[in-house]
Each structure stands twice: as C-alpha cells, then as structure tokens.
Scaffold this active site. Sequence first.
Site, PDB file in Angstrom:
ATOM      1  N   GLY A 193     -23.235 -11.198  29.248  1.00  0.00           N
ATOM      2  CA  GLY A 193     -22.016 -10.473  28.852  1.00  0.00           C
ATOM      3  C   GLY A 193     -21.126 -10.257  30.069  1.00  0.00           C
ATOM      4  O   GLY A 193     -19.922 -10.553  30.056  1.00  0.00           O
ATOM      5  N   HIS A 194     -21.726  -9.753  31.164  1.00  0.00           N
ATOM      6  CA  HIS A 194     -20.953  -9.588  32.407  1.00  0.00           C
ATOM      7  C   HIS A 194     -20.434 -10.937  32.885  1.00  0.00           C
ATOM      8  O   HIS A 194     -19.312 -11.049  33.368  1.00  0.00           O
ATOM      9  CB  HIS A 194     -21.835  -9.010  33.529  1.00  0.00           C
TER      10      HIS A 194
ATOM     11  N   GLY B   8     -15.368  -5.218  28.729  1.00  0.00           N
ATOM     12  CA  GLY B   8     -15.870  -5.783  27.481  1.00  0.00           C
ATOM     13  C   GLY B   8     -15.484  -4.944  26.270  1.00  0.00           C
ATOM     14  O   GLY B   8     -15.439  -3.712  26.343  1.00  0.00           O
TER      15      GLY B   8
ATOM     16  N   ALA C 147     -27.522  -4.735  36.743  1.00  0.00           N
ATOM     17  CA  ALA C 147     -28.424  -5.307  35.722  1.00  0.00           C
ATOM     18  C   ALA C 147     -27.631  -6.355  34.934  1.00  0.00           C
ATOM     19  O   ALA C 147     -27.524  -6.292  33.707  1.00  0.00           O
ATOM     20  CB  ALA C 147     -29.006  -4.225  34.819  1.00  0.00           C
ATOM     21  N   LEU C 148     -27.072  -7.280  35.675  1.00  0.00           N
ATOM     22  CA  LEU C 148     -26.089  -8.216  35.110  1.00  0.00           C
ATOM     23  C   LEU C 148     -26.723  -9.162  34.102  1.00  0.00           C
ATOM     24  O   LEU C 148     -27.861  -9.598  34.257  1.00  0.00           O
ATOM     25  CB  LEU C 148     -25.444  -9.020  36.244  1.00  0.00           C
TER      26      LEU C 148
ATOM     27  N   SER D  71     -27.038  -3.967  29.329  1.00  0.00           N
ATOM     28  CA  SER D  71     -28.096  -3.795  30.336  1.00  0.00           C
ATOM     29  C   SER D  71     -29.272  -3.005  29.760  1.00  0.00           C
ATOM     30  O   SER D  71     -30.419  -3.201  30.146  1.00  0.00           O
ATOM     31  CB  SER D  71     -27.547  -3.068  31.561  1.00  0.00           C
ATOM     32  N   ARG D  72     -28.970  -2.112  28.826  1.00  0.00           N
ATOM     33  CA  ARG D  72     -30.030  -1.275  28.242  1.00  0.00           C
ATOM     34  C   ARG D  72     -31.009  -2.080  27.379  1.00  0.00           C
ATOM     35  O   ARG D  72     -32.120  -1.629  27.128  1.00  0.00           O
ATOM     36  CB  ARG D  72     -29.423  -0.155  27.399  1.00  0.00           C
TER      37      ARG D  72
ATOM     38  N   LYS E 255     -17.353  -4.564  23.866  1.00  0.00           N
ATOM     39  CA  LYS E 255     -18.584  -3.886  23.442  1.00  0.00           C
ATOM     40  C   LYS E 255     -18.407  -2.364  23.585  1.00  0.00           C
ATOM     41  O   LYS E 255     -18.880  -1.582  22.777  1.00  0.00           O
ATOM     42  CB  LYS E 255     -19.739  -4.424  24.302  1.00  0.00           C
ATOM     43  N   ASP E 256     -17.715  -1.954  24.668  1.00  0.00           N
ATOM     44  CA  ASP E 256     -17.368  -0.537  24.865  1.00  0.00           C
ATOM     45  C   ASP E 256     -15.887  -0.381  24.525  1.00  0.00           C
ATOM     46  O   ASP E 256     -15.052  -0.157  25.406  1.00  0.00           O
ATOM     47  CB  ASP E 256     -17.652  -0.126  26.307  1.00  0.00           C
TER      48      ASP E 256
END
Length: 282
Positions: free
Chosen positions: A36-37, A149, A32-33, A188-189, A151-152
């Site tokens: 960000g990816h 990332g 679900a790119l 992706s969410r 983000k995590d």
Amino acid sequence: MILFRKKSDLIIRRDDLKKNKFKIGLVPTMGALHEGHMSLIKRSIKENDYTIVSIFINPTQFNDKKDLISYPKNLTKDCNYLDSVSKDIIVFAPEISEIYDENLSIKEFNFQGLDKFMEGQHRKGHFNGVGTIVSHLLEIIKPNNAYFGEKDYQQLRIIQQLVIENNFPVNIIGCETIRERDGLALSSRNSKITGSYRKFAGKIFEVINYARINFNSMSLDEIYSHVNNFFDNIENMELEYFTIAESEFLVPVNKKIIDKKYRAFIAVKLQEIRLIDNIALN
Ligand code: PAF
C-alpha cells in the site's frame, strides 16, 4: 536510499534540492511498509524529481497506549525495502525529540467538523495528533506534492482541510486503497493478525462491498441492519462502528439525497486489533 535521522541534516539536503528547482514528493508513513505504501511511493517517484519517505511512529495520534507500544516497527527492514525500489529515495526517520518538545505538545486545529464522527469520535485527540505531525513534516520538507491513502479517507479529507486553512503550498494527492485478494485493505496492523483469524479479516471488505452493491436498491436502514446482523453472527469480530456519510463533509446520514456522493466507513476489532476501511458507494 539515503537515511536522515536529524532534522537539520535533512533541511540542508532539502535546501539543496529547492535551489536546483527539483520537485519534491513526500510520502508520510509510520513504517512497517507494505505494498500500500509502495503504491504511494511509486506514484511519487513518477511525479517528482525526488521522493522523501518519512518513517515516524507519531506518539500523539495514539489515543491507546497499548496500540502505540505494540505498533510494528523495523527501520532496517523498511530501509532495505525502499532501497530495492530506488537508490534515490530519501528517508527521514527522526527521533521523537527532533519533532516534539518534552511535553509532546500538540497543536489544536479547526477541521470544520470533519473530525466529528467516525475516527474522530472513537479516537479522542487522534486528528490533532495527525494534524500536528503532518504540519511539522510539511514545514520541514516543503514538498510540492504529498501522498496519502484513501484507506484513511477521513484523515485524507482532514489533511486537505489543514492545508487550505494553513496555506501550505503543497498538492495533497489521495491514492486508491490497495487490497489483498479477499479485499482486506493493506495496513501495517494486518501483520498482527495471526493464524486462523486472518480469514475473518476479509469480512470487513465483504460487508462494505455489500453496502456498495446494494446502495441503489436498499434503504440505508436496511443496509445498517444487515451490517449489524452480519457482525452479531461472527463471534471473533466486534463492530465498533459502521457509518454511511456524505463524502465531502463526512456527516453521517440516514437518507440519501440525489446528486450527493456517499461513502461507507467501518471500524472493527479482531483479536483486539483495530482495523478500519471505507468505500465509495456511488
Ligand atoms: O497514515 C498514517 O500512517 C499516519 O497517520 C501519518 C499520516 C503518517 C501521520 O503520522
């Protein structure tokens, strides 16, 4: 873009690249790119001769079955997207049976306490699942560099620890979070948030950015109570946690110590969709 579904085929290609001394960059994803990816992939393309993007929805890191079932997936769309970026990208999208035995056995790791709070506390077993898939990918692909990332952020610190503890010969490269105009971190969410709910999602960044701006002038108690009140007044969002932790060992704090670096971490549910974010405070 060239797609490999079988581990054995990918290993042949990897050995060929290694024999020719090409530098390999790995970008692990669950598909679900989004942009960000893409920022990780573009950085990897710049810093390596070949980039391998893995697309694998890793079942062992989902503590919630419903979350796993509803996780967005579309391999064809992802491959087309990657192809539009570079014809040289290598995609590794294995079936579950290429990675796991039938019991989905996971490894147990010692993350030196980095998994004790925040995501580790709220998603039991999650980081052992992440550690298991990332160590499989590092063993199969043997990249020179691997990109994750911020983000995590907790995941990033845990993977840095995993690499040290297991002596994996790879550089782990953390990349800045990419945000929408209202600050929502790309994920992706986000694609599961529908219609008018989308405007609430921007509140997540609003509140952690408030913590950042006021970090020097307010006490941590004041920041914590602001954040709790903020979500009490928003009907559609449920705050799972808001935690200020020291940036290296990720231990939550109630008091600031001069010279230490801190980050704010947050998890929120909106329309039953779990969204996380974090920000450097100083
Ligand atoms: O961050 C993710 O998308 C996943 O946790 C990762 C690193 C691809 C492992 O499945």
